[in-house]
Each structure stands twice: as structure tokens, then as C-alpha cells.
Design an enzyme around this catalytic site. Structure first.
Site, mmCIF file in Angstrom:
data_model
loop_
_atom_site.group_PDB
_atom_site.id
_atom_site.type_symbol
_atom_site.label_atom_id
_atom_site.label_comp_id
_atom_site.label_asym_id
_atom_site.label_seq_id
_atom_site.Cartn_x
_atom_site.Cartn_y
_atom_site.Cartn_z
ATOM 1 N N ALA A 330 0.838 -1.206 0.000
ATOM 2 C CA ALA A 330 0.000 0.000 0.000
ATOM 3 C C ALA A 330 0.870 1.252 0.000
ATOM 4 O O ALA A 330 1.908 1.296 0.664
ATOM 5 C CB ALA A 330 -0.923 0.000 1.212
ATOM 6 N N PRO A 331 0.464 2.298 -0.740
ATOM 7 C CA PRO A 331 1.205 3.564 -0.740
ATOM 8 C C PRO A 331 1.229 4.178 0.660
ATOM 9 O O PRO A 331 0.334 3.940 1.472
ATOM 10 C CB PRO A 331 0.402 4.435 -1.709
ATOM 11 C CG PRO A 331 -0.412 3.490 -2.528
ATOM 12 C CD PRO A 331 -0.707 2.333 -1.636
ATOM 13 N N GLY A 332 2.243 4.986 0.920
ATOM 14 C CA GLY A 332 2.360 5.665 2.207
ATOM 15 C C GLY A 332 3.538 5.143 3.012
ATOM 16 O O GLY A 332 4.301 4.283 2.569
ATOM 17 N N ILE A 333 3.679 5.681 4.208
ATOM 18 C CA ILE A 333 4.769 5.287 5.094
ATOM 19 C C ILE A 333 4.499 3.892 5.652
ATOM 20 O O ILE A 333 3.416 3.620 6.174
ATOM 21 C CB ILE A 333 4.925 6.295 6.252
ATOM 22 C CG1 ILE A 333 5.222 7.696 5.685
ATOM 23 C CG2 ILE A 333 6.021 5.864 7.211
ATOM 24 C CD1 ILE A 333 5.196 8.789 6.738
ATOM 25 N N LYS A 334 5.466 3.011 5.540
ATOM 26 C CA LYS A 334 5.290 1.643 6.037
ATOM 27 C C LYS A 334 5.199 1.620 7.554
ATOM 28 O O LYS A 334 5.921 2.342 8.241
ATOM 29 C CB LYS A 334 6.451 0.760 5.568
ATOM 30 C CG LYS A 334 6.487 0.539 4.056
ATOM 31 C CD LYS A 334 7.651 -0.363 3.665
ATOM 32 C CE LYS A 334 7.684 -0.585 2.164
ATOM 33 N NZ LYS A 334 8.822 -1.457 1.753
ATOM 34 N N MET A 336 5.459 -0.075 11.417
ATOM 35 C CA MET A 336 6.422 -0.914 12.122
ATOM 36 C C MET A 336 5.799 -2.215 12.600
ATOM 37 O O MET A 336 6.493 -3.206 12.809
ATOM 38 C CB MET A 336 7.008 -0.139 13.309
ATOM 39 C CG MET A 336 7.926 1.003 12.898
ATOM 40 S SD MET A 336 8.725 1.803 14.322
ATOM 41 C CE MET A 336 7.384 2.827 14.929
ATOM 42 N N LYS A 351 -4.368 -5.765 6.167
ATOM 43 C CA LYS A 351 -3.351 -5.501 7.177
ATOM 44 C C LYS A 351 -2.973 -6.811 7.869
ATOM 45 O O LYS A 351 -3.837 -7.519 8.397
ATOM 46 C CB LYS A 351 -3.870 -4.489 8.201
ATOM 47 C CG LYS A 351 -4.329 -3.168 7.577
ATOM 48 C CD LYS A 351 -5.007 -2.244 8.565
ATOM 49 C CE LYS A 351 -4.049 -1.644 9.547
ATOM 50 N NZ LYS A 351 -4.688 -0.578 10.362
ATOM 51 N N ASP A 386 -14.022 0.567 11.353
ATOM 52 C CA ASP A 386 -14.328 -0.821 11.671
ATOM 53 C C ASP A 386 -13.406 -1.729 10.851
ATOM 54 O O ASP A 386 -12.969 -1.376 9.756
ATOM 55 C CB ASP A 386 -15.789 -1.123 11.330
ATOM 56 C CG ASP A 386 -16.269 -2.430 11.941
ATOM 57 O OD1 ASP A 386 -15.567 -2.969 12.816
ATOM 58 O OD2 ASP A 386 -17.347 -2.901 11.538
#
Length: 596
Positions: A330-334, A336, A351, A386
Site C-alpha cells: 500500500a502507498p504511504g509510510i510503512k 512498524m 493488514k 471498523d
């Protein structure tokens, strides 16, 4: 009929029927308890038992899994269900379909059958004839025909001259026993609001108001839901009924249009409690008000989240059959803790909890799963997305980007399993995809940035009102919905406000402490220092200016401590699921409490 391995020779078609009946008995018990709890919401509302309402909402979520466990245990104990042959299970399913012919909740009963069956059988059975891969019994035109039963919805036929009288009948039919503070005043507000929607349009031959027979209860509000029909125009509406400061009732507003109802029935809000004999009829009516909302989300919104989960998965499989793009990181900051991936053509993200985390993330897989369960059972006040939780999901390996597969093998090897052409993920959460707030702020115009920052602060304050401390408040952990509403979606560090210690940063005792680049004071595991939020959040000057103008109190420990003390004292905060400007209270002086 073929016998099951090790099963007594006496098992025959009658035995298969008994198993089907036992399975349906388990579902009927589940729905009876579910409905009793939902129906009791009216008494809790009238008694202003807000804490009891929240507890009932939490308890009801657990009902389904408990009944599935009970049914599976009964089938194993009485029928040795795990040892039955394929032929027997096919007969069980056919008998079960026959038992659902005149059932009022056949789609829910089919899902229950799937849940119990897959709990007993190995995954190799999941895609064969033993479960309901698609509905076997139609839910069209089901209605409760008992003379004493109420219809799914009531239709009223006003004229311009009788609109006030008809609105009075609509409110009377809610059967609320508490008196209204000023019912005539509220009916006048209803009439004005409906008339404003109609404008200059004359009543047509089919002019009517249709209203669902049961009220929708959530926390401190009761909602009457319906639509005004005039000619070719349908006007959806919802009407919140609240307690006044004096303990009477008042109609607080009228919300019109699909967008208003989408927000009311949002996936970021707690599930409604509504008494339904025929849930499919309620879903069909609600879809006529919100045609863009998937049936899966509507079922979940009315408390039938397992049915919503089942329908979502069917929709997902259908989407896979009719698409060809690749799953990707997924795009964006990974993150942790979570590895997040998506399918660009599908509006959700997947997720997966990683097998290991950086040292600063002192947590475990079970603790993270506990946080997500907390959110599922908690009041989400429109600010927490949700999630749908699945086990052993088979994805087509050919649809996975190689980079994503490498990431999964590196960070989540214990959750991966190769099964022919499929990649099986043993545990995954699925959430609605939103624009990450950090990306939205980077790319947005000045007015969009201003709105987003204000909404971010409002989101945190709504979470505080619901007794939730987000933990990691970085912009990347929030998303922007289609309507511009900001929602939190990273739950691995959330805590109850009442479990946190909100402290001021101590004054340094000497120059060495003052100049130290390290934290020189003691920090307990639940200690929070709001003054320290600023360096991580407010590096952008434009963001800082807006934040300090509207939400500087979030940097003050006193703000958090004050709310903690009120919650500990039993106070249930008011959070509106609609714009406060829409409240009738704006045109009258009497104070009315807010719903959440």
C-alpha cells in the site's frame, strides 16, 4: 447413503435431518438472544441507562461466536460431526435448505451454517458443496405475516393540510413512553423541515412518508428512519430523538439525503440496536435510502456484522473474478507493526501483523489483536474505522506483485502458506481504504489543509470523549474519508484514557538536565506528556498555525486529565453524528443532550 468414517451404521437420512435441525436450533437461539438484547435498547434509552447501552452493545458482538461454539460442540458430542462423510454433509445441507423455506432470517442462518461447518471441517472443504458459497434461499418479499406483528415499515399519506397531523401519528407510533418536552413545537419543526425539502413542488398522487417500524438505538440517541416520496423523487431522512436536560424527550433534528445517512450509518460508528423480525427487509429499505452503500456495510451497521463479513467476502471474490490488477504494498509510510497491502481497483486495504517489531514497539501479536478487538467492541464515535478479521484467506498467488510477496516472506513468514496456486494468509484485517492524512496535507490546497488539521483535532477530541487515547498520534495513522471526515486507523498503541497518567514535563533541576538530549526524568509505562506532542506534529508552519488556533488545548495535560476525571465519574460524553448546525436547538432555547 454413505456412512461417515467410524460412524455407527444407524446414521441415515433421518440422522442428517437431525443434524440440520440441531444446526438450525443453534441459529434460532442466537437470533432470539440477539433480538431480545436489541429490543431491550428501547427500555435502556427511556431509562437514560447510557452505560448499560454501551455494555449491551459490547456484549452483543460476542453472541455470535459463543453460539457457533455451542453448536459445533453439540454436533461433535451428539453426532461425531467431524467424522461424517462428504455424502452425509451434503445431505445435511439439503435438509437445512428445506428447513429455511419459510424462515424469516434465511441469509443469517446460512452464514451460521457456514461458521459451524468450517469450524468442524478442514479448510479443504471450504470451497465445495458443504457450505453456502452463494445464497440458496431468496430473501425477496419475506414478511412477518403474524396478525400481531408489525410490518417492516409503515406508509402515511399526508396532504399539505394534514402534514402536521400525520407527523404526530408517526411520532405516536414509536411507542416511546417518556413524555416529550414540547411535542407540538417539535412537530412544527418536522413540518417546516419536510416542507423546505419539498420546496415549491406540489404533492403528487403518490405523495407519502414511509417509516421503518422500529427505532434505531445507539448510545444516547434513538433514530427514526424513513423517506418522503413525491412523484419520482425519494427524500431519505433520519430523525434523532434525544433526552433533554430535564429528562423528557425532544426531536433534535431532521437529516435529509443519502450523504447525511451515509455518515449516520458509517463504518466508523458503533453498530445500531434495532428490533427486526425480517432483517433482509430492513436492509432492502435502507439500501433504497443509500444505494451506494454495500449491503455488507448495512448489515454490519445494524449489528449483524458476521453477515456483513460474509457478504463482503462474496463481493471480494466476485471482484477478483472481474479484475486483473495486482496486489501491491500500500502507498504511504510503512508501519512498524503492520504490513499493509491493497488491490488498486478495490477500495479496501489488507493488514497483516508482522512477526517481529523494532525495539521501540514493546508488544506482541496477541496484544495487538486485543487492541483491534477493543475497537470492535468499543464506541467508535465516527472516528475509528471498523475492521473485518479473517483467518486462512486464500489469495491467487499470480495476482501478487513480487515485491509484496518478498515483504510478506520477510516480515510475516509464520502467517504464510503455499497451497497450489493460492497464497494462504492465516490472519488478516481488512479496512476501508482512506487517503492517509499526511499525504492529504502534503498534496492539499491551503483550505483543504486547514480543514484537515481542524478535523484531526476534532477526531482526537471525539476519541477522548469515548475514553480512547490513540497512542501514536502521527498524521500517517489517520485517514480522510470521502466526506472529508478524519478517521483513526492504527490501533496497536491505543489505551483507555482512564488507564493513562497525563503529566507535565518536570522542570530541569540543573543545567545538565536542561541541556540533555535524552529524557532525564522517569517515565512510567502509561505516562503521557502532551507537551511533547508538538515537535512530532507541528513542523509544518501552516499546520502549526491552524492547530494552535483551534486545538492548542491538546498540548495541555489539564485537558486530558479533566476528561479522564469526568469519565471516571461515570459521565458519558456527547458526540454528534451530524453537524450541530442542523439541530432544531439552534432555533429554540431549551438544552437537549447529544447522541453518539
Amino acid at each position: 447413503m454413505t456412512q461417515g468414517v467410524g460412524f455407527p451404521a444407524a446414521l441415515n437420512d433421518v440422522g442428517a435431518y437431525d443434524i440440520a435441525q440441531a444446526m438450525l436450533d443453534g441459529f434460532n437461539r442466537h437470533y432470539r438472544l440477539f433480538r431480545e438484547t436489541s429490543a431491550a435498547a428501547k427500555a435502556r434509552f427511556e431509562a437514560a441507562d447510557w452505560l448499560g447501552q454501551r455494555q449491551a452493545q459490547r456484549d452483543r458482538i460476542e453472541f455470535y461466536d459463543r453460539r457457533v461454539e455451542e453448536a459445533a460442540e453439540r454436533l461433535q458430542t451428539e453426532f461425531k460431526a467431524g467424522a461424517l462423510s462428504a455424502n452425509v454433509w451434503q445431505q445435511v445441507k439439503l435438509h437445512y435448505i428445506g428447513l429455511l423455506t419459510n424462515h424469516h432470517q434465511p441469509e443469517l442462518a446460512e452464514t451460521f451454517f457456514n461458521s459451524v461447518t468450517t469450524k468442524i471441517l478442514h479448510r479443504s472443504y471450504f470451497n465445495n458443496d458443504f457450505i453456502f458459497v452463494r445464497p440458496a434461499v431468496s430473501t425477496e418479499y419475506i414478511e412477518d405475516d403474524e396478525p400481531t406483528s408489525k410490518p417492516t415499515y409503515r406508509a402515511y399519506y399526508p396532504t399539505r393540510e394534514t402534514l402536521h397531523e400525520v407527523c404526530s401519528r408517526i411520532i405516536g407510533n414509536t411507542a416511546l413512553t417518556l413524555p416529550f418536552q414540547d411535542l407540538e413545537r417539535d412537530i412544527d419543526c418536522m413540518v417546516l423541515a419536510i416542507s423546505a425539502q419539498l420546496g415549491d413542488q406540489l404533492p403528487r398522487a403518490n405523495f407519502q412518508i414511509q417509516v421503518l417500524s422500529s427505532l434505531f438505538f445507539r448510545n444516547k440517541g434513538a433514530y427514526l428512519v424513513g423517506k418522503v416520496i413525491n412523484g419520482y423523487r425519494d427524500i431519505p431522512f433520519a430523525m434523532p430523538i434525544l433526552h433533554t436536560a430535564g429528562g423528557t424527550l425532544a426531536i433534535d433534528a431532521m437529516l435529509f439525503g443519502e450523504d447525511e445517512l451515509q455518515l449516520l450509518f458509517s463504518f466508523a460508528r458503533a453498530y445500531f440496536m434495532v428490533d427486526m423480525e425480517v432483517p433482509s427487509a430492513y436492509v432492502q429499505f435502507l439500501r433504497s435510502l443509500m444505494p451506494r452503500k454495500p449491503r455488507s456495510e448495512i448489515y454490519s451497521a445494524i449489528g449483524l456484522q458476521k453477515q456483513g463479513k460474509n457478504l463482503f467476502y462474496r463481493d471480494f471474490l466476485a471482484h477478483l473474478r472481474h479484475s486483473s490488477d495486482q496486489f501491491r504494498i500500500a502507498p504511504g509510510i510503512k508501519g512498524m507493526v503492520m504490513l499493509v497491502f491493497d488491490l488498486p481497483s478495490f477500495p479496501y486495504v489488507f493488514k497483516v501483523i508482522k512477526d517481529y517489531y523494532p525495539p521501540q514497539k514493546d508488544t506482541t501479536r496477541e496484544q495487538i489483536k486485543g487492541k483491534y478487538l477493543l475497537v470492535k467492541q468499543h464506541d467508535r464515535v465516527g472516528r475509528m474505522a471498523d475492521t473485518l478479521e479473517y483467518s486462512k484467506v486464500a489469495f491467487p498467488r499470480a495476482r501478487f506483485d513480487d515485491e509484496l510477496v518478498e515483504e510478506l516472506k520477510k516480515f510475516c513468514p509464520s502467517l504464510l502458506e503455499e497451497d497450489g496456486d493460492d497464497l494462504v494468509i492465516r490472519h488478516v484485517y481488512i479496512e476501508r481504504r482512506m487517503i492517509p492524512l499526511n499525504i492529504y496535507i502534503q498534496e492539499g490546497a491551503p483550505e483543504q489543509v486547514k480543514h484537515a488539521v481542524i478535523e484531526y483535532g476534532n477526531a482526537i477530541k471525539d476519541l477522548v470523549a469515548a475514553n480512547i487515547f490513540p497512542g501514536d498520534m502521527l498524521w500517517k495513522n489517520f485517514g480522510v474519508m470521502r466526506h472529508g471526515k478524519v478517521v483513526f486507523y492504527d490501533y496497536d498503541e491505543i489505551e483507555y484514557i482512564t488507564d493513562c497518567n497525563f503529566r507535565r514535563v518536570p522542570e530541569p533541576r540543573n543545567e545538565e538536565e536542561e541541556m540533555s538530549g535524552e529524557i532525564w526524568y522517569h517515565v512510567g509505562p502509561k505516562d503521557v506528556f502532551p507537551e511533547t506532542f508538538a515537535p512530532f506534529l507541528l513542523g509544518n508552519l501552516q499546520v502549526r498555525d491552524v492547530f494552535m488556533k483551534h486545538h492548542a488545548d491538546l498540548l495541555d495535560p489539564a485537558f486530558w486529565q479533566q476528561h479522564k476525571e469526568r469519565i471516571l465519574a461515570g459521565h458519558v460524553h456527547d458526540v454528534f453524528p451530524y453537524d450541530v448546525a442542523k439541530r432544531f436547538k439552534n432555533q429554540r432555547p431549551s438544552p437537549v443532550a447529544a447522541p453518539a
